[in-house]
Design a protein around this motif. Structure first.
Motif, PDB file in Angstrom:
ATOM      1  N   PRO A  40       3.503   0.868  -5.396  1.00  0.00           N
ATOM      2  CA  PRO A  40       2.361   0.639  -5.363  1.00  0.00           C
ATOM      3  C   PRO A  40       1.963   0.328  -7.024  1.00  0.00           C
ATOM      4  O   PRO A  40       0.701  -0.058  -7.173  1.00  0.00           O
ATOM      5  CB  PRO A  40       0.986   2.047  -5.199  1.00  0.00           C
ATOM      6  CG  PRO A  40       2.372   3.043  -4.797  1.00  0.00           C
ATOM      7  CD  PRO A  40       3.693   2.802  -4.690  1.00  0.00           C
ATOM      8  N   SER A  85      -2.732  -0.588  -4.332  1.00  0.00           N
ATOM      9  CA  SER A  85      -2.898  -0.051  -3.053  1.00  0.00           C
ATOM     10  C   SER A  85      -3.413  -1.149  -1.744  1.00  0.00           C
ATOM     11  O   SER A  85      -3.064   0.048  -0.734  1.00  0.00           O
ATOM     12  CB  SER A  85      -3.603   1.121  -3.714  1.00  0.00           C
ATOM     13  OG  SER A  85      -4.842   0.452  -3.939  1.00  0.00           O
ATOM     14  N   ASP A  86      -3.682  -2.461  -1.550  1.00  0.00           N
ATOM     15  CA  ASP A  86      -3.908  -3.082  -0.612  1.00  0.00           C
ATOM     16  C   ASP A  86      -3.162  -2.996  -0.113  1.00  0.00           C
ATOM     17  O   ASP A  86      -2.649  -3.876  -0.366  1.00  0.00           O
ATOM     18  CB  ASP A  86      -4.322  -3.834  -1.635  1.00  0.00           C
ATOM     19  CG  ASP A  86      -5.823  -4.394  -2.575  1.00  0.00           C
ATOM     20  OD1 ASP A  86      -6.670  -3.488  -1.884  1.00  0.00           O
ATOM     21  OD2 ASP A  86      -5.738  -5.223  -3.693  1.00  0.00           O
ATOM     22  N   THR A  87      -3.549  -2.866   1.352  1.00  0.00           N
ATOM     23  CA  THR A  87      -2.349  -3.028   1.722  1.00  0.00           C
ATOM     24  C   THR A  87      -2.593  -4.530   2.804  1.00  0.00           C
ATOM     25  O   THR A  87      -3.275  -5.210   2.349  1.00  0.00           O
ATOM     26  CB  THR A  87      -3.224  -2.295   3.730  1.00  0.00           C
ATOM     27  OG1 THR A  87      -4.187  -2.942   3.971  1.00  0.00           O
ATOM     28  CG2 THR A  87      -3.107  -0.562   3.664  1.00  0.00           C
ATOM     29  N   GLY A 114       0.681  -1.022   0.105  1.00  0.00           N
ATOM     30  CA  GLY A 114      -0.093  -0.025  -0.450  1.00  0.00           C
ATOM     31  C   GLY A 114       1.409   1.700   0.064  1.00  0.00           C
ATOM     32  O   GLY A 114       0.337   2.126  -0.632  1.00  0.00           O
ATOM     33  N   GLU A 115       1.815   0.856   0.684  1.00  0.00           N
ATOM     34  CA  GLU A 115       3.388   2.299   0.661  1.00  0.00           C
ATOM     35  C   GLU A 115       4.437   2.296  -0.753  1.00  0.00           C
ATOM     36  O   GLU A 115       4.424   2.983  -1.165  1.00  0.00           O
ATOM     37  CB  GLU A 115       3.378   2.670   1.559  1.00  0.00           C
ATOM     38  CG  GLU A 115       2.622   2.326   2.701  1.00  0.00           C
ATOM     39  CD  GLU A 115       3.610   2.505   4.755  1.00  0.00           C
ATOM     40  OE1 GLU A 115       5.096   3.100   4.752  1.00  0.00           O
ATOM     41  OE2 GLU A 115       2.736   1.890   5.553  1.00  0.00           O
TER      42      GLU A 115
END
Length: 149
Positions: free
Chosen positions: A22, A27-29, A18-19
């Motif tokens: 990406p 963008s999923d954590t 997510g960081e």
């Protein structure tokens, strides 16, 4: 751990999903992926034991710990996929289904990512399907468990 538990192991840097990059990893954590795995497992009548470590030995210890209690392992070993013979050997000792998962298509990336020490001891490899790859792996483990009964 119940007898119907799939263990999902995540390796180094996956805690930064997510960081970190990406454009490659989305963008999923990791928490989002855990929720997806829990949903997929629930649909299959399974539980999930979801873990992440940046340490090779901790991942090996986890494999040893669950080898007789889990019904399957989904592993995204991150960079250890391409470097860890020790993790490969731990997985080779299992008699339960193992699925190797990669968020990105490792074959479209740097050449060093094209080789996996884990693939030869895995029942399947899912690469380039993003977080859905985890759900696919859990569903396949469920199928394999059903086929064995």
């Amino acid at each position: 751990m119940s007898q119907q538990t799939v263990v999902v192991l995540n390796g180094p840097n996956l805690n930064l999903l997510g960081e970190r990059e990406p454009e490659i990893y989305g963008s999923d954590t990791l928490a989002d992926i855990e929720a997806l795995c829990r949903k997929a497992a629930s649909l299959a009548g399974l539980d999930v034991d979801f873990r992440q470590s940046n340490h090779e030995g901790a991942l090996i210890d986890a494999v040893h710990e669950v080898r007789k209690s889990a019904v399957g392992i989904v592993i995204n070993a991150g960079a250890y996929t391409h470097t860890s013979i020790a993790l490969r050997d731990a997985l080779a000792a299992l008699s339960i289904p193992v699925f190797e998962v990669h968020l990105s298509n490792v074959h479209r990336r740097e050449e060093f990512r094209h080789h996996s020490y884990l693939s030869a001891v895995s029942d399947g490899v899912i690469s380039g399907c993003g977080p859905s790859g985890y759900a696919y792996a859990i569903a396949r483990i469920s199928e394999l468990i059903d086929d064995r009964h």
